[in-house]
Design a protein around this motif. Structure first.
Motif, PDB file in Angstrom:
ATOM      1  N   ALA A 181       0.851  -1.191   0.000  1.00 15.39           N
ATOM      2  CA  ALA A 181       0.000   0.000   0.000  1.00 15.39           C
ATOM      3  C   ALA A 181       0.881   1.233   0.000  1.00 15.39           C
ATOM      4  O   ALA A 181       1.707   1.417   0.903  1.00 15.39           O
ATOM      5  CB  ALA A 181      -0.927   0.005   1.209  1.00 15.39           C
ATOM      6  N   TRP A 186      -2.697   4.887   1.913  1.00 15.79           N
ATOM      7  CA  TRP A 186      -3.049   4.253   3.201  1.00 15.79           C
ATOM      8  C   TRP A 186      -2.070   4.694   4.264  1.00 15.79           C
ATOM      9  O   TRP A 186      -0.848   4.530   4.113  1.00 15.79           O
ATOM     10  CB  TRP A 186      -3.031   2.732   3.055  1.00 15.79           C
ATOM     11  CG  TRP A 186      -3.545   1.987   4.249  1.00 15.79           C
ATOM     12  CD1 TRP A 186      -4.740   2.161   4.888  1.00 15.79           C
ATOM     13  CD2 TRP A 186      -2.882   0.921   4.947  1.00 15.79           C
ATOM     14  NE1 TRP A 186      -4.871   1.275   5.934  1.00 15.79           N
ATOM     15  CE2 TRP A 186      -3.742   0.499   5.994  1.00 15.79           C
ATOM     16  CE3 TRP A 186      -1.651   0.288   4.783  1.00 15.79           C
ATOM     17  CZ2 TRP A 186      -3.407  -0.525   6.872  1.00 15.79           C
ATOM     18  CZ3 TRP A 186      -1.314  -0.746   5.648  1.00 15.79           C
ATOM     19  CH2 TRP A 186      -2.188  -1.148   6.683  1.00 15.79           C
ATOM     20  N   VAL A 191      -7.847   4.529   4.380  1.00 16.52           N
ATOM     21  CA  VAL A 191      -7.558   4.647   2.949  1.00 16.52           C
ATOM     22  C   VAL A 191      -8.045   6.002   2.469  1.00 16.52           C
ATOM     23  O   VAL A 191      -9.189   6.399   2.753  1.00 16.52           O
ATOM     24  CB  VAL A 191      -8.250   3.517   2.158  1.00 16.52           C
ATOM     25  CG1 VAL A 191      -8.127   3.755   0.654  1.00 16.52           C
ATOM     26  CG2 VAL A 191      -7.661   2.165   2.526  1.00 16.52           C
TER      27      VAL A 191
END
Length: 220
Positions: A181, A186, A191
């Motif tokens: 990620a 994130w 998110v």
């Protein structure tokens, strides 16, 4: 190729549609496909990388996709057999190498995602076809898309097969064993949806954006 391929069939009769309630045995598989894809929408898109026993990569999008479990972390997607009842390369590769990397289809990569739905001959590399870069995914044999901000590296738990007829589904249950990620997407807890900008699948050639959101407080 990700979406179902089938010859057109006659729609439900006017009398049957007017009745409002139909038994599925009165509907052709293609009709049910169009009903599902039109009504069950928007659908998140799993952009799935696999490799075959020779290490040749494949990449394809699937819009029959969602979370199956959190503990253990399991994602589920379902490749359909094509109009001739043949399995896609993704399924063949999972039978040979029980690993995959699942990416979230995003607006920035929508053109490349669509390019990987093309029906290429088995063994041709959709990464190259779509101009995407491979990057390692932990200890897995399957690469991730370097340009994708989120990727879930998975090992196959099970494939539930619903038969060998055209458009039969094959429910893949893939356990997430590694996560990539990007920090701008994130922060370890949340998110950033404005940065990720996932897209959803509608019917036909239509996609949806996540730019028109509304919130409701969940009842206690």
């Amino acid at each position: 190729m990700s979406d179902a391929s089938f010859s057109d069939d006659a729609p439900a009769s006017d009398a049957a549609r007017a009745a409002g309630t139909l038994g599925t045995d009165a509907l052709e598989a293609g009709t049910i496909y169009r009903l599902f894809s039109g009504a069950i929408a928007p659908r998140p898109i799993a952009w799935v990388a696999t490799v075959d026993a020779e290490g040749r990569a494949n990449l394809a999008p699937f819009s029959f996709f969602n979370v199956a479990s959190v503990n253990p972390p399991v994602l589920a997607f379902s490749p359909l057999l094509n109009g001739e009842g043949k399995a896609k390369d993704t399924l063949h590769n999972l039978d040979e190498v029980g690993e995959c990397v699942i990416h979230v289809g995003s607006e920035a990569l929508a053109e490349a995602l669509n390019a990987t739905s093309a029906s290429l001959p088995r063994g041709e590399d959709e990464f190259d076809h779509a101009g995407l870069t491979k990057a390692p995914m932990g200890e897995l044999r399957v690469p991730r898309i370097a340009e994708s901000p989120i990727a879930f590296g998975c090992r196959l738990r099970e494939v539930i097969r619903f038969g060998d007829s055209p458009l039969a589904g094959n429910l893949v249950l893939a356990e997430v064993v590694a996560v990539h990620a990007a920090p701008e997407v994130w922060d370890g807890r949340h998110v950033d949806i404005e940065t990720l900008r996932p897209v959803g699948r509608m019917a036909g050639s239509d996609y949806s954006r996540t730019t028109d959101l509304f919130a409701l407080e969940r009842p206690k």
